[in-house]
Design an enzyme around this catalytic site. Structure first.
Site, PDB file in Angstrom:
ATOM      1  N   GLU A  58     -42.577  74.407 197.090  1.00 17.64           N
ATOM      2  CA  GLU A  58     -42.788  74.728 195.674  1.00 17.64           C
ATOM      3  C   GLU A  58     -41.709  75.612 195.065  1.00 17.64           C
ATOM      4  OE1 GLU A  58     -46.771  76.019 194.818  1.00 17.64           O
ATOM      5  OE2 GLU A  58     -47.610  74.116 195.466  1.00 17.64           O
ATOM      6  N   GLU A 113     -49.764  69.251 200.228  1.00 16.41           N
ATOM      7  CA  GLU A 113     -50.918  70.105 199.939  1.00 16.41           C
ATOM      8  C   GLU A 113     -51.810  69.437 198.914  1.00 16.41           C
ATOM      9  OE1 GLU A 113     -50.321  74.143 198.598  1.00 16.41           O
ATOM     10  OE2 GLU A 113     -48.640  74.410 199.979  1.00 16.41           O
TER      11      GLU A 113
HETATM   12  C1  NOJ Z   1     -49.628  76.108 196.507  1.00 16.69           C
HETATM   13  C2  NOJ Z   1     -48.981  77.022 197.495  1.00 16.69           C
HETATM   14  O1  NOJ Z   1     -47.997  76.368 198.242  1.00 16.69           O
HETATM   15  C3  NOJ Z   1     -49.979  77.725 198.381  1.00 16.69           C
HETATM   16  O2  NOJ Z   1     -49.303  78.786 198.958  1.00 16.69           O
HETATM   17  C4  NOJ Z   1     -51.183  78.137 197.574  1.00 16.69           C
HETATM   18  O3  NOJ Z   1     -52.063  78.941 198.287  1.00 16.69           O
HETATM   19  C5  NOJ Z   1     -51.895  76.895 197.089  1.00 16.69           C
HETATM   20  N1  NOJ Z   1     -50.995  76.082 196.314  1.00 16.69           N
HETATM   21  C6  NOJ Z   1     -53.124  77.182 196.253  1.00 16.69           C
HETATM   22  O4  NOJ Z   1     -52.779  77.868 195.122  1.00 16.69           O
END
Ligand code: NOJ
Length: 452
Positions: free
Chosen positions: A163, A358
């Site tokens: 991200e 994710e």
């Molecule tokens: C994106 C992130 O990569 C992760 O670290 C985070 O906890 C989750 N989304 C949920 O927000």
């Protein structure tokens, strides 16, 4: 129709969010260790010093993964744990921890997928300019080399950056994430540019020092866009919106194309070059060549999407969410169709095998009177999303899915308020309690998604 027989079912975490042991065994400080000590940055003044204490509980955590039937586990290495100053001397105890974790995973038949950077910038490098300093390209490359040398005999799957939209956007545009800076937009474009070059350099180093052929990917994020109807013009509107730049410059980092076109296609999107011209650093052909060092797979974190139709003016028109439409505990919209349209559009444009690196939901999970955690909201959410993903496999080459997250963890500036896990963590005792969704996910994996 269904998931291919080699489809990979996994779960994901990141180092800071679960490891704890933030001052143990020679770990250096990263920007989050420091940020958490600033007043009013993290919910209720919480920090990640202990988190899920995974550093000491990794064996039982791996056992739990095995019982859940996970085939793969995506985790990140804390750069400051293996290189306390970000470069130079290696912390062998940090290396040992990841060696132990990797060995435990393999002994239990779980494939490790390693993320190099899930926002753990060593503080020493931040003091030298961090992502603003063009030298970070080499710093990150050297770190990737170390990772390749020490772990790639047993790990063959790597993702470079997690991200980048967030670590630049939230770290330096809005400043609600570490290091909590509101930098001039000009600087943030330079950081983005350096980050994508660092990604390319890491790919080169992983390939050069890898001890076996490696599968390397990138793991950006963003909201997806979905057509409000099946009409071809609405599908076209969603496609355009998906790769468009933001209207609002102060939210510029939140988009797909700026971060993925250079990495996959070797050029910045034309629309952005025009819109952001006044903020841009010098962009050379060598920079673009480095950024687009070929990768094998495309990772994407996907949580939700926005509906669009083609407007009468020939531009995408955003559809307002109706009053009372479903939301997660964190207030994020529930939009299962984003796992159909997101991968479809991404595959169309980038033509790379996709991993959903994710996807998940935070719920207000509680331990019920029977001692269990009944998270029917999560099961409903995942059922809808995975059904959409199953449909997406008809038109896109989708290789795997990582549920976020294996267990509840430190949700950055929101501290421990958001519970994203399949497993509940009682932070008072470090007890892990399987939520109903963990049993459900185990069954889904067992049937390779046929029961969806
Ligand atoms: C994106 C992130 O990569 C992760 O670290 C985070 O906890 C989750 N989304 C949920 O927000």
């Amino acid at each position: 129709m269904g998931f291919s027989k080699n489809f990979v079912w996994g779960a994901a975490t990141s180092s800071i969010q679960i490891e704890g042991a933030s001052r143990e065994d020679g770990k250096g400080e990263n920007i989050w260790d420091v940020f958490c000590r600033e007043p009013d940055k993290i919910f209720d003044g919480q920090n990640a010093e202990i988190a899920c204490d995974h550093y000491h509980h990794y064996r039982e955590d791996v056992k739990m993964m095995k019982e859940m039937g996970l085939q793969a586990y995506r985790f990140s290495i804390d750069w400051s744990r293996v290189l306390p100053e970000g470069r130079g001397s290696v912390n062998e105890k940090g290396i040992q921890f990841y060696n132990n974790l990797i060995d435990a995973l393999l002994e239990n038949g779980i494939e490790p997928y390693v993320t190099l950077y899930h926002w753990e910038l060593p503080y020493e490098l931040y003091k030298c300019g961090g992502w603003m300093n063009p030298q970070i390209v080499e710093w990150f490359g050297e770190y990737a080399k170390l990772v390749a040398e020490r772990f790639s005999d047993r790990v063959s799957h790597f993702f470079t950056l997690n991200e980048p939209q967030c670590f630049v956007g939230q770290g330096f545009v809005t400043g609600n994430h570490a290091p909590g800076v509101k930098a001039p937009l000009r600087d943030t474009f330079e950081m983005a540019h350096n980050a994508m070059k660092a990604h390319g350099r890491a790919v080169q180093m992983l390939r050069q020092y890898g001890k076996q052929p490696l599968t390397i990917g990138y793991a950006p994020t963003c909201g997806m866009f979905c057509p409000d109807t099946d009409k071809p013009e609405d599908i076209e509107a969603a496609r355009q919106a998906m790769f468009a730049m933001r209207e609002d410059d102060s939210n510029w980092a939140w988009n797909v194309a700026w971060w993925s076109d250079p990495v996959i296609l070797g050029h910045y999107p034309e629309e952005g070059l025009i819109r952001y011209e006044k903020y841009l650093p010098k962009i050379t052909d060598e920079d673009l060549k480095l950024m687009s060092e070929p990768i094998d797979v495309y990772g994407q974190n996907i949580y939700n999407g926005c509906r669009v139709r083609m407007g009468e003016d020939g531009k995408p028109k955003y559809i307002e969410r109706y009053a009372g439409s479903p939301r997660t505990a964190a207030g994020w919209p529930v939009t299962p169709e984003c796992l159909l349209w997101g991968p479809r559009f991404l595959y169309e444009r980038y033509q790379k095998p996709i991993y959903i690196t994710e996807n998940g939901i935070s719920c207000t999970d509680v331990i019920s009177a029977d001692g269990k955690v009944h998270d029917s909201n999560r099961i409903d959410f995942l059922t809808g999303y995975l059904k959409a993903l199953k449909e997406a496999t008809q038109t896109a080459d989708i290789r795997g899915y990582f549920q976020w997250s294996l267990m509840d963890n430190f949700e950055w500036s929101l501290g421990y308020t958001e519970r994203f896990g399949l497993v509940y963590v009682d932070y008072r005792t470090q007890e892990r309690i399987w939520k109903d969704s963990a049993y459900w996910y185990r069954d889904i994996i067992q049937s390779n998604g046929d029961t969806l």
